[in-house]
Design a protein around this motif. Sequence first.
Motif, PDB file in Angstrom:
ATOM      1  N   UNK A  63       0.778  -1.335  -0.169  1.00 22.48           N
ATOM      2  CA  UNK A  63      -0.027  -0.157  -0.152  1.00 22.48           C
ATOM      3  C   UNK A  63       0.965   1.257   0.102  1.00 22.48           C
ATOM      4  N   UNK A  64       0.504   2.095  -0.907  1.00 23.66           N
ATOM      5  CA  UNK A  64       1.011   3.571  -0.863  1.00 23.66           C
ATOM      6  C   UNK A  64       2.137   3.512  -2.015  1.00 23.66           C
ATOM      7  N   UNK A  65       2.795   2.432  -2.535  1.00 28.65           N
ATOM      8  CA  UNK A  65       3.911   2.499  -3.249  1.00 28.65           C
ATOM      9  C   UNK A  65       3.496   2.936  -4.812  1.00 28.65           C
ATOM     10  N   UNK A  66       2.453   2.165  -5.230  1.00 28.35           N
ATOM     11  CA  UNK A  66       1.955   2.442  -6.721  1.00 28.35           C
ATOM     12  C   UNK A  66       1.084   3.668  -6.700  1.00 28.35           C
ATOM     13  N   UNK A  67       0.277   3.869  -5.640  1.00 27.09           N
ATOM     14  CA  UNK A  67      -0.213   5.240  -5.378  1.00 27.09           C
ATOM     15  C   UNK A  67       0.509   6.402  -5.646  1.00 27.09           C
ATOM     16  N   UNK A  68       1.718   6.507  -4.777  1.00 28.61           N
ATOM     17  CA  UNK A  68       2.715   7.653  -4.916  1.00 28.61           C
ATOM     18  C   UNK A  68       3.053   7.917  -6.525  1.00 28.61           C
ATOM     19  N   UNK A  69       3.168   6.783  -7.285  1.00 26.45           N
ATOM     20  CA  UNK A  69       3.542   6.972  -8.631  1.00 26.45           C
ATOM     21  C   UNK A  69       2.497   7.239  -9.799  1.00 26.45           C
ATOM     22  N   UNK A  70       1.252   6.769  -9.416  1.00 29.21           N
ATOM     23  CA  UNK A  70       0.058   6.724 -10.449  1.00 29.21           C
ATOM     24  C   UNK A  70      -0.392   8.171 -10.192  1.00 29.21           C
ATOM     25  N   UNK A  71      -0.611   8.614  -8.790  1.00 31.50           N
ATOM     26  CA  UNK A  71      -1.155  10.023  -8.383  1.00 31.50           C
ATOM     27  C   UNK A  71      -0.315  11.022  -8.572  1.00 31.50           C
ATOM     28  N   UNK A  72       0.789  10.915  -9.010  1.00 31.16           N
ATOM     29  CA  UNK A  72       1.850  12.100  -9.103  1.00 31.16           C
ATOM     30  C   UNK A  72       1.250  13.059 -10.360  1.00 31.16           C
ATOM     31  N   UNK A  73       0.817  12.404 -11.309  1.00 32.40           N
ATOM     32  CA  UNK A  73       0.399  13.350 -12.463  1.00 32.40           C
ATOM     33  C   UNK A  73      -0.873  12.321 -13.033  1.00 32.40           C
ATOM     34  N   UNK A  74      -2.240  12.315 -12.448  1.00 35.05           N
ATOM     35  CA  UNK A  74      -3.235  11.290 -12.772  1.00 35.05           C
ATOM     36  C   UNK A  74      -3.622  11.445 -14.210  1.00 35.05           C
ATOM     37  N   UNK A  75      -3.590  12.671 -14.897  1.00 33.20           N
ATOM     38  CA  UNK A  75      -4.255  12.634 -16.244  1.00 33.20           C
ATOM     39  C   UNK A  75      -3.052  11.974 -17.128  1.00 33.20           C
ATOM     40  N   UNK A  76      -1.853  12.448 -16.834  1.00 33.25           N
ATOM     41  CA  UNK A  76      -0.367  11.478 -17.689  1.00 33.25           C
ATOM     42  C   UNK A  76      -0.679   9.917 -17.286  1.00 33.25           C
ATOM     43  N   UNK A  77      -0.854   9.617 -16.128  1.00 34.19           N
ATOM     44  CA  UNK A  77      -1.051   8.207 -15.740  1.00 34.19           C
ATOM     45  C   UNK A  77      -1.961   7.456 -16.716  1.00 34.19           C
ATOM     46  N   UNK A  78      -3.049   8.019 -16.647  1.00 36.45           N
ATOM     47  CA  UNK A  78      -4.415   7.467 -17.409  1.00 36.45           C
ATOM     48  C   UNK A  78      -3.894   7.456 -18.933  1.00 36.45           C
ATOM     49  N   UNK A  79      -3.425   8.448 -19.406  1.00 36.34           N
ATOM     50  CA  UNK A  79      -3.223   8.607 -20.788  1.00 36.34           C
ATOM     51  C   UNK A  79      -2.164   7.400 -21.207  1.00 36.34           C
ATOM     52  N   UNK A  80      -1.174   7.286 -20.364  1.00 39.96           N
ATOM     53  CA  UNK A  80      -0.107   6.283 -20.836  1.00 39.96           C
ATOM     54  C   UNK A  80      -0.713   4.949 -20.554  1.00 39.96           C
ATOM     55  N   UNK A  81      -1.366   4.508 -19.559  1.00 36.19           N
ATOM     56  CA  UNK A  81      -2.102   3.450 -19.241  1.00 36.19           C
ATOM     57  C   UNK A  81      -2.925   2.760 -20.490  1.00 36.19           C
ATOM     58  N   UNK A  82      -3.871   3.768 -20.649  1.00 38.82           N
ATOM     59  CA  UNK A  82      -4.874   3.380 -21.510  1.00 38.82           C
ATOM     60  C   UNK A  82      -4.344   3.242 -22.868  1.00 38.82           C
ATOM     61  N   UNK A  83      -3.429   4.076 -23.139  1.00 41.86           N
ATOM     62  CA  UNK A  83      -2.940   3.837 -24.781  1.00 41.86           C
ATOM     63  C   UNK A  83      -1.961   2.696 -24.745  1.00 41.86           C
ATOM     64  N   UNK A  84      -1.141   2.456 -23.700  1.00 48.60           N
ATOM     65  CA  UNK A  84      -0.034   1.302 -23.753  1.00 48.60           C
ATOM     66  C   UNK A  84      -0.876   0.034 -23.998  1.00 48.60           C
ATOM     67  N   UNK A  85      -1.940  -0.128 -23.314  1.00 48.97           N
ATOM     68  CA  UNK A  85      -2.740  -1.267 -23.280  1.00 48.97           C
ATOM     69  C   UNK A  85      -3.546  -1.549 -24.513  1.00 48.97           C
ATOM     70  N   UNK A  86      -3.592  -0.744 -25.209  1.00 48.24           N
ATOM     71  CA  UNK A  86      -4.823  -0.718 -26.502  1.00 48.24           C
ATOM     72  C   UNK A  86      -4.178  -1.326 -27.813  1.00 48.24           C
ATOM     73  N   UNK A  87      -4.869  -1.371 -28.542  1.00 45.50           N
ATOM     74  CA  UNK A  87      -4.416  -1.988 -30.064  1.00 45.50           C
ATOM     75  C   UNK A  87      -3.733  -1.043 -30.684  1.00 45.50           C
ATOM     76  N   UNK A  88      -3.493   0.382 -30.492  1.00 44.88           N
ATOM     77  CA  UNK A  88      -3.006   1.131 -31.082  1.00 44.88           C
ATOM     78  C   UNK A  88      -1.545   1.455 -30.658  1.00 44.88           C
ATOM     79  N   UNK A  89      -1.058   0.837 -29.429  1.00 44.98           N
ATOM     80  CA  UNK A  89       0.225   1.043 -29.195  1.00 44.98           C
ATOM     81  C   UNK A  89       1.295   0.088 -30.019  1.00 44.98           C
ATOM     82  N   UNK A  90       0.833  -0.705 -30.723  1.00 42.57           N
ATOM     83  CA  UNK A  90       1.557  -1.478 -31.653  1.00 42.57           C
ATOM     84  C   UNK A  90       1.010  -3.111 -31.596  1.00 42.57           C
ATOM     85  N   UNK A  91       1.736  -3.808 -32.420  1.00 41.30           N
ATOM     86  CA  UNK A  91       1.309  -5.101 -32.576  1.00 41.30           C
ATOM     87  C   UNK A  91       1.667  -6.032 -31.446  1.00 41.30           C
ATOM     88  N   UNK A  92       1.097  -6.926 -31.144  1.00 45.59           N
ATOM     89  CA  UNK A  92       1.264  -7.723 -29.782  1.00 45.59           C
ATOM     90  C   UNK A  92       1.464  -9.307 -30.289  1.00 45.59           C
TER      91      UNK A  92
END
Length: 327
Positions: free
Chosen positions: A153-182
Motif C-alpha cells: 500500500x502506498x507505493x503504486x499510489x505515489x507513482x500513479x497519483x503524481x500526475x493522474x491525467x498522464x498516468x491514465x493517458x499512458x496506461x490506456x494507450x499502452x494497453x490498447x491496440x493502437x500501441x503496436x502489434x502484440x
Amino acid sequence: MKQRHVETSTIKMNVVDEGHGPAILLCHGFPETSYAWRHQIEALAKAGFRAIAPDMRGYGGSEQPRAVDEYSVFHVVGDMIALLDVLGEQHAVIVGNDWGATIAWQAAQMRPDRFRGVVALSVPIMGRPPVPPTRIFPRSDDAELYTLYFQEPGVAEAELERDTRRTLRKLLFAASGDAGPRQPGDATPNPFGMVSRDDGLLAPLPDPKELPAWLSEADLDVYADAFTRAGFRGGLNYYRNLDRNWQLQAALAGIKVELPALFIAGERDTGLQIPGMSEIIKAVPTLAPRIRAPLIIEGAGHWVAQERPDSVSAAIIEFAVTTFAAM
C-alpha cells in the motif's frame, strides 16, 4: 450518462441505469469507471435491455472502504447481488472487462441463481492454482510483475497519483491496440508486464502525442476527474487481495460455471501475451462447459469495449437475446 447514488445493503454505489427490459450488469476493470461502458449502455438500452453500470467498489463515486481486506471478490460479488436487489432485478446477464471479468466469472460461479449468463472481456476463467498467486508471479533482482508491484500500500499510489491525467493517458494507450502489434517477443512496452524496481511502472510506457480515435480528450477528462477525486487506492486493493481470494476460494474448488458464457478479447490485448495464457484459454471449456467459441476482435487491445464498441455491443446483445429467450 445519467448517474445516481444507490444505497445498497453493502455499500453506496454510483450507478448508470438506462433502459427498460431484461437486466445486463456491466462491471468495469482497472483503471476504468462505469464510463468505460458508455457505448454499450446506449446500445443496450436501444435494443430493449436495462443497462446497469456501477462504479465498482473503491472507484469513482462509489464508496471506498478503508480496509484492504474489504476488496475481496466475495465483497465485490456481494455488491453486485445487493445492487440487483435494490434495483428490483432478480436476474441479469453479467458482463465484465479486466477485473470486472474476474468478478463476472466469480458471480456466475457463486450465484447461478441470479445470473442467466456471463460475458467476459479480456480475462478468461482460470482454475485455482496450487499455491497463492504471489508465489507464482515472476520477480528478479531488478524487476517484478506489475501485480507484485501493486502489493505494498502506498507505493503504486505515489507513482500513479503524481500526475493522474498522464498516468491514465499512458496506461490506456499502452494497453490498447493502437500501441503496436502484440506478438510473442514483441518489445512494445507492456503496462501489465514486469516493473523495474528503479524506474517504476510508467517510465517505459509511451506517452502519445495524440490520443487514439476511441479516446477523446473529453473522455480522458472524465477518467482524470474520477481518479483525481477517488485516487487509485481502491482499484489497487483488488490486487492486494489476490492471495486472500485464493484462500477463500478453496470452498469453491471444482465448481464449474454452468451458465451460458462468451469470451471476447482484442487481438492485440496485452493480457494474451502473459506466459501460459494460450493454455489457460484452451482449458476454459473444462471450467465453463457452455461457453461459445471465443470472439477475438482484430486490431483491438485490452479496452476492447471502448476500442471496438459496435462489435462488442452487437455480441453482447446477440448473446443476451439468445440467453434470455432460453429462460
